[in-house]
Design an enzyme around this catalytic site. Structure first.
Site, mmCIF file in Angstrom:
data_model
loop_
_atom_site.group_PDB
_atom_site.id
_atom_site.type_symbol
_atom_site.label_atom_id
_atom_site.label_comp_id
_atom_site.label_asym_id
_atom_site.label_seq_id
_atom_site.Cartn_x
_atom_site.Cartn_y
_atom_site.Cartn_z
ATOM 1 N N LYS A 87 48.064 39.949 42.476
ATOM 2 C CA LYS A 87 47.077 41.005 42.189
ATOM 3 C C LYS A 87 47.099 42.020 43.339
ATOM 4 C CE LYS A 87 42.411 40.958 40.212
ATOM 5 N NZ LYS A 87 41.150 40.221 40.212
HETATM 6 O O1 G3P Z 1 38.098 40.840 37.973
HETATM 7 C C1 G3P Z 1 37.312 41.783 38.654
HETATM 8 C C2 G3P Z 1 35.918 41.325 38.677
HETATM 9 O O2 G3P Z 1 35.815 40.144 39.416
HETATM 10 C C3 G3P Z 1 34.907 42.270 39.159
HETATM 11 O O3 G3P Z 1 33.729 41.853 38.568
HETATM 12 O O4 G3P Z 1 31.341 41.627 38.304
HETATM 13 O O5 G3P Z 1 32.328 41.951 40.595
HETATM 14 O O6 G3P Z 1 32.288 43.825 38.959
HETATM 15 P P1 G3P Z 1 32.342 42.342 39.134
#
Ligand code: G3P
Length: 217
Positions: A87
């Site tokens: 990633k």
């Molecule tokens: O895969 C990306 C994700 O982990 C981000 O999620 O909820 O931190 O915006 P969030």
């Protein structure tokens, strides 16, 4: 549509595997920190544990921001298991790294994507997956799903093979909307998948069936 779980929590990954609906895992440095994983060898061994648990792809994120550092990290990560996907953030050095890794057949997930232009660059560089963060776009009062729509259209126009991995998903409606729009993958917490189960008519219907079943016992 593939279902990935967005966590580094082993118990949640095991629960999703047991449900029989899991196609892969995505992680990021914040999710690793949340599990209290500290130090490079602990991080690598945690990834190994996750890779052993699931048949599908496991995205492991680099923390370098320069080309050489990203490539060195990618080498270490791909040694962990065949299902590792590297990633890489959507920055200039990241695009270079994705292009280099992709020319060597190493699979990548371009992360931190917030615009159609960034998604176009990720596909041009040969990313295996592109991760638009729809929840974080919603958080700043734009519509994250509009971005999914744009990327689906652009990739279809030119036949790009990069898979659209809708990330930063916060709820079951995000999942079904992404499915309608044609995202290839959603990655979200276990709670969002479990939210798909819920319907009050299912609960009412089941209660009635169980009550009536007593009459036939
Ligand atoms: O895969 C990306 C994700 O982990 C981000 O999620 O909820 O931190 O915006 P969030």
């Amino acid at each position: 549509m593939k279902f990935f779980i967005d966590t580094a929590n082993i118990a949640q990954i095991e629960e999703a595997v047991a449900l029989g609906i899991l196609d892969g895992v995505t992680t990021n440095p914040s999710l690793m920190a949340k599990e209290g994983i500290k130090g490079k060898s602990a991080v690598l061994s945690h990834y190994r544990k996750i890779c052993d648990l699931v048949d599908g792809d496991v995205s492991a994120e680099v923390i370098s921001t320069d080309f050489e550092g990203m490539i060195d990290e990618a080498e270490e990560l791909i040694d962990i298991a065949d299902n590792i996907v590297v990633k890489i953030p959507m920055i200039k050095e990241g695009v270079k790294a994705i292009s280099h890794l992709s020319s060597r057949g190493i699979r990548t997930n371009c992360t931190l994507v917030f615009s159609a232009g960034q998604a176009l660059l990720a596909a041009k560089a040969g990313a295996t997956y592109v991760s638009p963060f729809i929840g974080r776009i919603d958080d700043v009062t734009w519509d994250g799903l509009d971005l999914i729509n744009q990327i689906v259209e652009i990739y279809a126009n030119y036949g790009f093979e990069t898979e659209i991995l809708a990330a930063s998903i916060r709820n079951p409606l995000h999942i079904t909307k992404c499915a309608e729009l044609g995202a290839d993958v959603v990655t979200c917490p276990l709670s969002a998948f479990l939210g798909l189960l819920k319907h009050p008519l299912t609960d009412i219907g089941l209660a009635k069936f169980l009550e009536d079943a007593k009459k036939t016992a």
